[in-house]
Design a protein around this motif. Structure first.
Motif, PDB file in Angstrom:
ATOM      1  N   UNK A  20      44.983  53.762 150.023  1.00 47.99           N
ATOM      2  CA  UNK A  20      44.144  54.386 148.997  1.00 47.99           C
ATOM      3  C   UNK A  20      42.710  54.531 149.470  1.00 47.99           C
ATOM      4  N   UNK A  21      42.109  55.640 149.125  1.00 46.41           N
ATOM      5  CA  UNK A  21      40.715  55.855 149.535  1.00 46.41           C
ATOM      6  C   UNK A  21      39.839  56.011 148.304  1.00 46.41           C
ATOM      7  N   UNK A  22      38.743  55.267 148.279  1.00 49.76           N
ATOM      8  CA  UNK A  22      37.854  55.347 147.119  1.00 49.76           C
ATOM      9  C   UNK A  22      36.913  56.542 147.219  1.00 49.76           C
ATOM     10  N   UNK A  81      27.584  60.409 146.235  1.00 46.62           N
ATOM     11  CA  UNK A  81      27.736  59.024 145.767  1.00 46.62           C
ATOM     12  C   UNK A  81      28.520  58.210 146.790  1.00 46.62           C
ATOM     13  N   UNK A  82      28.539  56.900 146.638  1.00 43.59           N
ATOM     14  CA  UNK A  82      29.248  56.041 147.588  1.00 43.59           C
ATOM     15  C   UNK A  82      30.747  56.278 147.527  1.00 43.59           C
ATOM     16  N   UNK A  83      31.282  56.344 146.309  1.00 37.99           N
ATOM     17  CA  UNK A  83      32.721  56.582 146.140  1.00 37.99           C
ATOM     18  C   UNK A  83      32.915  57.831 145.290  1.00 37.99           C
ATOM     19  N   UNK A  84      34.135  58.316 145.272  1.00 39.99           N
ATOM     20  CA  UNK A  84      34.412  59.543 144.536  1.00 39.99           C
ATOM     21  C   UNK A  84      34.210  59.322 143.038  1.00 39.99           C
ATOM     22  N   UNK A  85      33.539  60.264 142.417  1.00 42.38           N
ATOM     23  CA  UNK A  85      33.325  60.152 140.970  1.00 42.38           C
ATOM     24  C   UNK A  85      34.595  60.495 140.223  1.00 42.38           C
ATOM     25  N   UNK A 112      26.280  51.752 141.419  1.00 45.97           N
ATOM     26  CA  UNK A 112      27.626  52.309 141.559  1.00 45.97           C
ATOM     27  C   UNK A 112      28.657  51.389 140.912  1.00 45.97           C
ATOM     28  N   UNK A 113      28.547  50.099 141.190  1.00 48.80           N
ATOM     29  CA  UNK A 113      29.493  49.142 140.611  1.00 48.80           C
ATOM     30  C   UNK A 113      29.382  49.122 139.093  1.00 48.80           C
ATOM     31  N   UNK A 114      28.149  49.014 138.617  1.00 46.09           N
ATOM     32  CA  UNK A 114      27.942  48.911 137.168  1.00 46.09           C
ATOM     33  C   UNK A 114      28.478  50.147 136.461  1.00 46.09           C
ATOM     34  N   UNK A 115      28.210  51.317 137.044  1.00 47.84           N
ATOM     35  CA  UNK A 115      28.615  52.554 136.393  1.00 47.84           C
ATOM     36  C   UNK A 115      30.125  52.740 136.476  1.00 47.84           C
ATOM     37  N   UNK A 116      30.672  52.496 137.671  1.00 50.38           N
ATOM     38  CA  UNK A 116      32.101  52.724 137.872  1.00 50.38           C
ATOM     39  C   UNK A 116      32.937  51.753 137.053  1.00 50.38           C
ATOM     40  N   UNK A 117      32.505  50.499 137.033  1.00 50.50           N
ATOM     41  CA  UNK A 117      33.283  49.473 136.343  1.00 50.50           C
ATOM     42  C   UNK A 117      32.820  49.256 134.909  1.00 50.50           C
TER      43      UNK A 117
END
Lengths: 398, 198
Positions: free
Chosen positions: B55-57, B85-89, B116-121
């Protein structure tokens, strides 16, 4: 339980029939209640288990003062006889959400506290949740809830079969013990809870009009958020509370209509609310501005500043602009950091942000001076070594 | 949740499960063999065997693990270009992530990962513990540690090392439960990071 509204609902607020029936006085509360019948007993057992997990969760904010304060607001809203049956847990998650489960577990999410402006608004949300609890709405949904549990088992199996990042996330989203189960109440139940929630407020010393005002405020925030993202309309699914319920225009009008008109003169206790939240405001603001929701965050900050800007608010706004990172944002951020610093000299992080923003706009000398000041005020900062590399001679001054 | 929606969700989950081929190979990354990672020129020489997850983020992102992504997650970001961004939105407009920018400073990289972590998670419990200068890929870089609690209630510790080379961001991050797993593997990770070249 869903405070979800439509844009269109707002226009309905102004057109309430004058003769709308006011919310009835809630029925007397029966006191300590024990679950009756096999369904309710089973449901409570599961709920007790969830509460044990919740009570041990690292996400719970363990501040007796804050929890006690929220409890007092609940008691002021629903009455001291009733509120004894609720146990308050504050969960650190920057979303608008609150729920009350059948055994009396009241979950309040930190994002809710940031969005409420006074005790009356908080009371309106808590009262609504308490209404669901008092009328045991979740029991009626128990059977459908059981099919939800089957779903959870299935999704766990399927998630383990498909090793993609997103599927695992979906599975995690289904772990409700801490976050509370997903109740999808029917319209009639929502209507009943609305009537009870406003009914409690009518009977209390708080103004019942706060329910509609709070609603209006949430709507405006969602719209500001959507606008800044270039969306035509807010995406209700992104708000935990509103995701499980379709927006209804009827509801906003009903809420305003239920409020006792002569209750509008009551004290909404905004000053007391601000004072109680003051120690937590910097943290709540930080959690919000780091969510990359520029429009919503800026709306919230400005809304909080309606009663006067504080250093914390200027600082949060400055950080919000700096982290969005357009060149024009740095210019604004520099100004906001300056405002924060002029209100409070004891905000080292404001000098840090100011220094970084100045550096990024090419004002290196001023930037270094600000960073130097940051290092002086906060020599043990976690990034002190990194920052000192940007300031020539900083090491010598230490 | 009503029955119809439960059914729809179940169907969606089934669809997701069967869309992703079940026999997706996770590749072995053998001890001592130099490999390029994250579809970039970034190469590392592992000092022990690792599994590369399929899997690729994100576009230039690759994840390795020992016991599974939730227990030890070693992620390589190989040349994130400005504006990305660091990972795919999940959704560009509805759920945007913070972007790496041309003007992003080294000292701001921890904030970028944090955002990124706060927003993604969608979490509030993220704490930066330390930020320090380091040499990475032969350049001035930054190494930082952090701690966060995910929605699965497990507090994880992380350490990341990053540098900006020719305008692109290169970063290696390692996340593992604070209890046991982080300490067990962090020395191996640091040794691996030290072998990174472009």
């Amino acid at each position: 339980m869903n405070w979800l509204l439509l844009a269109g609902a707002l226009s309905a607020l102004s057109a309430i029939p004058a003769a709308a029936q006011k919310a009835a006085v809630p029925p007397p509360y029966a006191g300590v209640y024990q679950p009756q019948g096999v369904d309710e007993i089973g449901w409570w057992r599961q709920d007790d288990e969830d509460e044990r997990t919740l009570a041990a969760s690292p996400l719970v904010i363990r501040d007796e003062k804050l929890t006690g304060y929220i409890r007092n607001v609940l008691c002021a809203t629903v009455g001291t006889g009733r509120c004894a049956s609720a146990r308050v847990y504050v969960i650190r998650e920057p979303v608008f959400n609150a729920s009350m489960s059948p055994n009396g577990t009241l979950r309040v999410f930190s994002g809710l506290l940031l969005r409420m402006r006074n005790e009356a608004e908080l009371g309106a949300v808590l009262g609504h949740e308490f209404g669901h609890f008092e009328r045991r709405h979740s029991l009626n949904l128990f059977r459908t809830q059981r099919s939800g549990t089957d779903l959870l088992a299935w999704s766990g199996l399927l998630a383990s079969m498909a090793p993609s990042y997103n599927v695992i996330r979906v599975y995690r989203d289904l772990q409700w013990s801490v976050y509370g189960h997903l109740f999808r109440y029917g319209r009639d139940q929502e209507r009943e809870a609305d009537a009870l929630g406003v009914g409690y407020l009518n009977q209390s010393s708080l103004p019942p009009q706060a329910a509609a005002a709070m609603w209006q405020n949430l709507m405006a925030e969602l719209e500001a958020s959507a606008k800044a993202r270039g969306l035509r309309k807010p995406n209700f699914k992104t708000v935990a509370f509103t995701a499980s319920h379709p927006p209804e225009g009827e509801r906003a009008a009903t809420l305003a209509g239920l409020a006792l008109p002569d209750g509008s003169g009551r004290d909404n206790r905004a000053a007391q609310y601000r004072a109680a939240l003051a120690p937590w405001l910097p943290l709540l603001l930080e959690d919000q501005i780091k969510l990359n929701d520029f429009g919503g965050s800026d709306y919230l900050i400005q809304n909080l500043a309606a009663d006067g800007w504080t250093a914390d608010l200027w600082f949060a706004r400055a950080e919000l602009y700096r982290t969005r990172g357009n060149q024009r944002d740095f210019a604004n951020a520099i100004q906001f950091y300056g405002n924060a610093i002029s209100l409070s000299g004891a905000l080292p992080a404001a000098y840090r942000g100011l220094g970084l923003a100045l550096t990024k706009t090419g004002r290196l000398i001023e930037g270094q001076a600000a960073l130097q000041k940051y290092l002086q005020l906060s020599p043990d900062a976690s990034d002190a070594k990194m920052i000192s590399m940007m300031v020539p001679g900083a090491m010598r001054n230490e | 949740m009503n029955r119809i929606n439960a059914g729809v969700m179940l169907l969606a989950l089934l669809a997701m499960a069967f869309q992703a081929p079940l026999a997706h190979a996770h590749n072995l990354r053998k001890k001592g063999e130099t490999v390029t990672v994250a579809d970039s020129t970034l190469s590392v020489t592992p000092g022990r065997d690792w599994n590369r997850l399929s899997g690729k983020a994100g576009k230039n992102v690759e994840t390795w693990t020992l016991d599974g992504g939730q227990l030890n997650d070693l992620t390589f970001f190989g040349g994130i270009v400005p504006g990305k961004p660091l990972v795919k939105e999940r959704h560009k407009k509805k759920a945007p992530l913070p972007k790496f920018r041309k003007v992003t400073l080294l000292v701001e990289l921890p904030e970028l990962l944090e955002g990124t972590y706060r927003t993604y998670k969608n979490i509030g419990t993220f704490r930066l513990i330390s930020t320090n200068p380091i040499k990475f890929l032969g350049q001035d870089g930054v190494t930082f540690t952090y701690e966060y609690t995910d929605q699965d209630q497990i507090t994880r510790k992380g350490e990341a090392t990053a540098a900006i080379v020719a305008g692109k961001l290169y970063m290696v991050s390692f996340d593992a439960p604070r209890l046991h797993y982080f300490e067990r593997t962090i020395a191996d990770v640091r040794a691996l990071v030290a072998t990174a070249t472009l």
